[in-house]
Design a protein around this motif. Structure first.
Motif, PDB file in Angstrom:
ATOM      1  N   PRO A 141     -90.465 -52.309  55.231  1.00  0.00           N
ATOM      2  CA  PRO A 141     -89.671 -51.920  54.076  1.00  0.00           C
ATOM      3  C   PRO A 141     -89.791 -50.425  53.759  1.00  0.00           C
ATOM      4  N   TYR A 142     -88.712 -49.881  53.168  1.00  0.00           N
ATOM      5  CA  TYR A 142     -88.667 -48.489  52.782  1.00  0.00           C
ATOM      6  C   TYR A 142     -88.790 -48.354  51.254  1.00  0.00           C
ATOM      7  N   THR A 143     -89.061 -47.146  50.841  1.00  0.00           N
ATOM      8  CA  THR A 143     -89.105 -46.844  49.413  1.00  0.00           C
ATOM      9  C   THR A 143     -87.695 -46.591  48.894  1.00  0.00           C
ATOM     10  N   ARG A 191     -90.720 -34.496  38.499  1.00  0.00           N
ATOM     11  CA  ARG A 191     -90.817 -35.959  38.567  1.00  0.00           C
ATOM     12  C   ARG A 191     -89.979 -36.531  39.709  1.00  0.00           C
ATOM     13  N   LEU A 192     -90.594 -37.433  40.484  1.00  0.00           N
ATOM     14  CA  LEU A 192     -89.918 -38.104  41.587  1.00  0.00           C
ATOM     15  C   LEU A 192     -89.790 -39.588  41.256  1.00  0.00           C
ATOM     16  N   TYR A 193     -88.555 -40.090  41.257  1.00  0.00           N
ATOM     17  CA  TYR A 193     -88.371 -41.532  41.092  1.00  0.00           C
ATOM     18  C   TYR A 193     -88.581 -42.191  42.454  1.00  0.00           C
ATOM     19  N   ARG A 194     -89.437 -43.196  42.492  1.00  0.00           N
ATOM     20  CA  ARG A 194     -89.641 -43.941  43.727  1.00  0.00           C
ATOM     21  C   ARG A 194     -90.099 -45.360  43.393  1.00  0.00           C
ATOM     22  N   LYS A 195     -89.637 -46.301  44.208  1.00  0.00           N
ATOM     23  CA  LYS A 195     -90.026 -47.695  44.070  1.00  0.00           C
ATOM     24  C   LYS A 195     -90.379 -48.206  45.458  1.00  0.00           C
ATOM     25  N   PRO A 196     -91.670 -48.223  45.795  1.00  0.00           N
ATOM     26  CA  PRO A 196     -92.089 -48.560  47.160  1.00  0.00           C
ATOM     27  C   PRO A 196     -91.734 -49.986  47.572  1.00  0.00           C
ATOM     28  N   ASN A 197     -91.516 -50.143  48.879  1.00  0.00           N
ATOM     29  CA  ASN A 197     -91.331 -51.460  49.506  1.00  0.00           C
ATOM     30  C   ASN A 197     -90.158 -52.252  48.931  1.00  0.00           C
ATOM     31  N   GLU A 198     -89.079 -51.544  48.589  1.00  0.00           N
ATOM     32  CA  GLU A 198     -87.909 -52.194  47.988  1.00  0.00           C
ATOM     33  C   GLU A 198     -86.767 -52.388  48.971  1.00  0.00           C
ATOM     34  N   ILE A 199     -86.738 -51.604  50.052  1.00  0.00           N
ATOM     35  CA  ILE A 199     -85.575 -51.592  50.935  1.00  0.00           C
ATOM     36  C   ILE A 199     -85.890 -52.310  52.241  1.00  0.00           C
ATOM     37  N   ASP A 200     -85.097 -53.354  52.505  1.00  0.00           N
ATOM     38  CA  ASP A 200     -85.213 -54.066  53.784  1.00  0.00           C
ATOM     39  C   ASP A 200     -83.836 -54.614  54.139  1.00  0.00           C
ATOM     40  N   ASP A 201     -83.780 -55.623  54.992  1.00  0.00           N
ATOM     41  CA  ASP A 201     -82.504 -56.142  55.484  1.00  0.00           C
ATOM     42  C   ASP A 201     -81.603 -56.704  54.384  1.00  0.00           C
ATOM     43  N   ARG A 202     -82.155 -56.959  53.223  1.00  0.00           N
ATOM     44  CA  ARG A 202     -81.330 -57.451  52.103  1.00  0.00           C
ATOM     45  C   ARG A 202     -80.403 -56.365  51.569  1.00  0.00           C
ATOM     46  N   LEU A 203     -80.728 -55.114  51.876  1.00  0.00           N
ATOM     47  CA  LEU A 203     -79.931 -53.972  51.411  1.00  0.00           C
ATOM     48  C   LEU A 203     -79.528 -53.134  52.626  1.00  0.00           C
ATOM     49  N   PRO A 204     -78.570 -53.615  53.411  1.00  0.00           N
ATOM     50  CA  PRO A 204     -78.236 -52.947  54.680  1.00  0.00           C
ATOM     51  C   PRO A 204     -77.747 -51.512  54.517  1.00  0.00           C
ATOM     52  N   ARG A 205     -76.984 -51.234  53.463  1.00  0.00           N
ATOM     53  CA  ARG A 205     -76.505 -49.854  53.287  1.00  0.00           C
ATOM     54  C   ARG A 205     -77.657 -48.912  52.979  1.00  0.00           C
ATOM     55  N   HIS A 206     -78.596 -49.354  52.158  1.00  0.00           N
ATOM     56  CA  HIS A 206     -79.779 -48.540  51.877  1.00  0.00           C
ATOM     57  C   HIS A 206     -80.579 -48.272  53.150  1.00  0.00           C
ATOM     58  N   MET A 207     -80.607 -49.268  54.036  1.00  0.00           N
ATOM     59  CA  MET A 207     -81.302 -49.091  55.318  1.00  0.00           C
ATOM     60  C   MET A 207     -80.654 -47.959  56.117  1.00  0.00           C
ATOM     61  N   ILE A 208     -79.324 -47.939  56.120  1.00  0.00           N
ATOM     62  CA  ILE A 208     -78.595 -46.888  56.843  1.00  0.00           C
ATOM     63  C   ILE A 208     -78.883 -45.530  56.213  1.00  0.00           C
ATOM     64  N   TRP A 209     -78.943 -45.472  54.891  1.00  0.00           N
ATOM     65  CA  TRP A 209     -79.232 -44.215  54.212  1.00  0.00           C
ATOM     66  C   TRP A 209     -80.591 -43.660  54.650  1.00  0.00           C
ATOM     67  N   HIS A 210     -81.568 -44.540  54.783  1.00  0.00           N
ATOM     68  CA  HIS A 210     -82.889 -44.090  55.219  1.00  0.00           C
ATOM     69  C   HIS A 210     -82.843 -43.568  56.654  1.00  0.00           C
ATOM     70  N   ARG A 211     -82.137 -44.271  57.510  1.00  0.00           N
ATOM     71  CA  ARG A 211     -82.061 -43.829  58.906  1.00  0.00           C
ATOM     72  C   ARG A 211     -81.359 -42.475  59.000  1.00  0.00           C
ATOM     73  N   ALA A 212     -80.289 -42.303  58.220  1.00  0.00           N
ATOM     74  CA  ALA A 212     -79.569 -41.026  58.224  1.00  0.00           C
ATOM     75  C   ALA A 212     -80.463 -39.897  57.734  1.00  0.00           C
ATOM     76  N   ALA A 213     -81.226 -40.142  56.675  1.00  0.00           N
ATOM     77  CA  ALA A 213     -82.120 -39.117  56.130  1.00  0.00           C
ATOM     78  C   ALA A 213     -83.165 -38.709  57.157  1.00  0.00           C
ATOM     79  N   ARG A 214     -83.755 -39.682  57.834  1.00  0.00           N
ATOM     80  CA  ARG A 214     -84.792 -39.384  58.811  1.00  0.00           C
ATOM     81  C   ARG A 214     -84.228 -38.591  59.996  1.00  0.00           C
ATOM     82  N   GLU A 215     -83.013 -38.932  60.394  1.00  0.00           N
ATOM     83  CA  GLU A 215     -82.385 -38.209  61.500  1.00  0.00           C
ATOM     84  C   GLU A 215     -82.107 -36.766  61.108  1.00  0.00           C
ATOM     85  N   LEU A 216     -81.564 -36.556  59.906  1.00  0.00           N
ATOM     86  CA  LEU A 216     -81.254 -35.206  59.446  1.00  0.00           C
ATOM     87  C   LEU A 216     -82.510 -34.350  59.292  1.00  0.00           C
ATOM     88  N   LEU A 217     -83.620 -34.994  58.937  1.00  0.00           N
ATOM     89  CA  LEU A 217     -84.865 -34.267  58.702  1.00  0.00           C
ATOM     90  C   LEU A 217     -85.744 -34.178  59.942  1.00  0.00           C
TER      91      LEU A 217
END
Length: 283
Positions: free
Chosen positions: A165-167, A131-157
């Motif tokens: 918006p990100y999931t 099972r994968l927990y996911r909530k699409p289109n939840e992350i945008d400029d309102r959640l700046p730290r979450h935005m950084i987490w996504h950028r870090a993940a994409r760079e590492l991968l």
């Protein structure tokens, strides 16, 4: 199925309650792995039994990682700057423990959760897919730290940048497939050309949950992401204000029928006695 919890002495009493709830609500084949700093092994050793395995987090950390006395930081001698914060070390421990697991599925929970209803492997595995927990289109400029987490993940991968918006993949109760975790860490080493612990330890902001979610969805895709849901299965209190009896009662009254666990954040500083009174009311 294994349940994995990194903890430390400051959360011992919370972990006592979590451990009791794991043993009470899972089949006898499920084991609870509690991973702690070496200095806390004796304290947590009181919980050890056939189904509760207490181990030293040091076995999951590289020898090049050296703690800085009197601080919450460590230094990776392979890459001394920036220092590795305790929060990042905990995430490295989670990833290492999941990758080393022999179970088909691991459920990762922190010490401030208790399980309120029975659950087992079937809760988190369907047709061989975890099972994968996911909530699409939840992350945008309102959640700046979450935005950084996504950028870090994409760079590492090694993934190209993507516009929000990100999931959202972050929850207080999540399941991972150990085989996928191993594959993900191998990819990080291939992309970064360094040990995965070093690559992740160099991040100032990082989310293991986001990393796993992005990997499953954007690197692997189907069938790895075919059992997905936006239901956390955990009724959570994230605020940093302590609950009192009235607010705790109101909070617990909102538990959904599908929730198998309850989380009152340790950061809320809700008194232990009140927490245990709340847990007793769930019985």
């Amino acid at each position: 199925m294994d349940v994995i919890t990194p903890s430390f002495s400051g959360d011992f009493e919370l972990c006592v309650d979590l451990n009791a709830s794991v043993l009470a609500n899972t089949p006898p084949t499920v084991r609870h792995h509690i991973i702690v700093p070496g200095r806390d092994l004796e304290l947590f050793g009181r919980l050890a039994n056939e189904r509760t395995i207490v181990s030293d987090e040091g076995r999951l950390l590289p020898r090049s990682l050296v703690s800085v006395p009197g601080t919450k930081y460590s230094v990776n001698l392979r890459r001394p700057y920036p220092p590795v914060r305790g929060w990042i070390i905990q995430q490295i421990v989670k990833l290492g423990a999941a990758a080393a697991a022999e179970a088909d599925v691991v459920v990762l929970v922190d010490s401030d959760i208790v399980f309120a209803r029975p659950f087992g492997p079937d809760t988190f595995v369907r047709d061989g897919v975890v099972r994968l927990y996911r909530k699409p289109n939840e992350i945008d400029d309102r959640l700046p730290r979450h935005m950084i987490w996504h950028r870090a993940a994409r760079e590492l991968l090694g993934l190209s940048a993507q516009q929000p918006p990100y999931t959202d993949y972050v929850s207080s109760l999540l399941a991972w497939d150990p085989r996928l975790v191993k594959s993900m860490l191998e990819r990080i080493e291939k992309v970064t050309r360094q040990p995965w612990q070093t690559a992740i330890g160099s991040q100032l902001h990082f989310s293991e949950w986001t990393l796993y979610g992005v990997f499953v969805e954007e690197v692997l895709g189907a069938p790895a992401n075919q059992f997905a849901s936006d239901d956390t299965l955990c009724h959570s209190y994230w605020e940093e204000t302590p609950l009192d009896e009235n607010s705790a009662r109101e909070f617990l009254s909102a538990i959904k029928p599908d929730d198998i666990a309850v989380m009152i954040s340790a950061k809320s500083r809700t008194p232990l006695e009140l927490r245990r009174k709340a847990w007793a009311s769930l019985s």
